[in-house]
Scaffold this active site. Structure first.
Site, PDB file in Angstrom:
ATOM      1  N   SER A 109    -116.107-105.697  41.673  1.00 54.65           N
ATOM      2  CA  SER A 109    -115.582-106.234  40.285  1.00 54.65           C
ATOM      3  C   SER A 109    -115.757-105.441  39.075  1.00 54.65           C
ATOM      4  CB  SER A 109    -115.262-107.585  41.220  1.00 54.65           C
ATOM      5  OG  SER A 109    -117.067-107.963  40.688  1.00 54.65           O
TER       6      SER A 109
ATOM      7  N   HIS B 221    -118.439-112.795  35.380  1.00 55.45           N
ATOM      8  CA  HIS B 221    -117.630-111.648  35.224  1.00 55.45           C
ATOM      9  C   HIS B 221    -117.734-110.908  33.350  1.00 55.45           C
ATOM     10  CE1 HIS B 221    -116.161-111.601  38.680  1.00 55.45           C
ATOM     11  NE2 HIS B 221    -116.751-110.804  39.375  1.00 55.45           N
TER      12      HIS B 221
END
Length: 270
Positions: A39, A249
């Site tokens: 990711s 993230h």
């Protein structure tokens, strides 16, 4: 991290990488670039997702797409996908790489350690010290006992698939600012989480060095920009509701100001 976590980047044409040892293309030849990984390479949480990438959530703001645009790539493949492990990259992404790739980047390893679960068990409210400790102990065990062999096997396969490519392997940033008052975990948990990231990055660096790959260390660039930094300085998302898969993230700034410069430096001159 989930089929989201530590967590990818933009689908396009198949192709690949820049200056390698013998037989490398001239410096002024547009690179043929392939980006693989999880990711963090896909660009989860960076927005501008390619609808065709589905649950992989590849973003036009991820460092691979930015690098390809900056370098006028003659061919660009991003196969990165949220949640990918080393085995996912080896079996599902690497077969898409062409042998004439000249630049290949790779970000993977966090999901092999269960970092998404570690974030859930350590950084969300109402989780106990015992649960966090047990989860991080298991991540540390996987890192020391399982991941070295997995990385070496993957790196061998990468070199076989792209024999002329300059390969750049990235590490991960510290997700969390320590020494601050913050609702994300306790300071002790944040310290240990970052320490485990350091151990992961040093393992990735060691395996990359052993295979003749460049290592892009992003920790310095992200210093002071982790969750709990405050003051609008965070380049890592906190807990994102209702899109939990975007939690922890890199933001668009994390991709463009954190990852991209490190990868650009590691790939060498344009």
């Amino acid at each position: 991290m989930q089929r989201h976590p530590f967590l990818a980047a933009l689908a396009a044409v198949p192709l690949l990488f820049c200056a390698a040892p013998a037989g490398a293309a001239p410096a002024d030849t547009p690179p043929r670039y392939a980006a693989l990984g999880d990711s963090y390479a896909a660009g989860v949480a960076a927005g501008a997702y390619d609808p065709a990438s589905g649950d992989c959530h590849r973003s036009a703001n991820a460092y691979p797409a930015l690098w390809a645009a900056d370098h006028g790539a003659a061919g660009f493949l991003s196969a990165a996908c949220g949640g990918a492990t080393t085995e996912d990259v080896r079996s599902g992404q690497l077969p898409r790489v062409d042998a004439d790739t000249t630049v290949l980047t790779l970000t993977v390893g966090g999901n092999d350690l269960g970092f998404a679960g570690a974030a859930t068990d350590c950084l969300q409210p109402l989780t106990t010290e015992a649960r966090c400790t047990a989860t991080l102990d298991e991540s540390a065990r996987r890192l020391r006992e399982e991941l070295p062999g997995r990385l070496s096997g993957l790196y061998d396969a990468v070199r076989a698939a792209a024999p002329a490519a300059r390969v750049v392997v990235t590490g991960y940033p510290h997700l969390l600012r320590t020494g601050t008052t913050c609702l994300i975990g306790t300071d002790a948990r944040r310290v240990r989480f970052n320490a485990l990231t350091d151990e992961l990055d040093e393992l990735i660096r060691d395996r990359a060095d052993a295979h003749g790959f460049a290592f892009a260390d992003v920790r310095t660039a992200f210093d002071g920009h982790g969750v709990c930094a405050g003051g609008g300085q965070e380049w890592i998302t906190g807990i994102v509701l209702p899109r939990l898969w975007e939690s922890f993230h890199p933001t668009p700034d994390g991709q463009s100001l954190g990852y991209l410069p490190a990868v650009t430096a590691a790939t060498g001159p344009r």
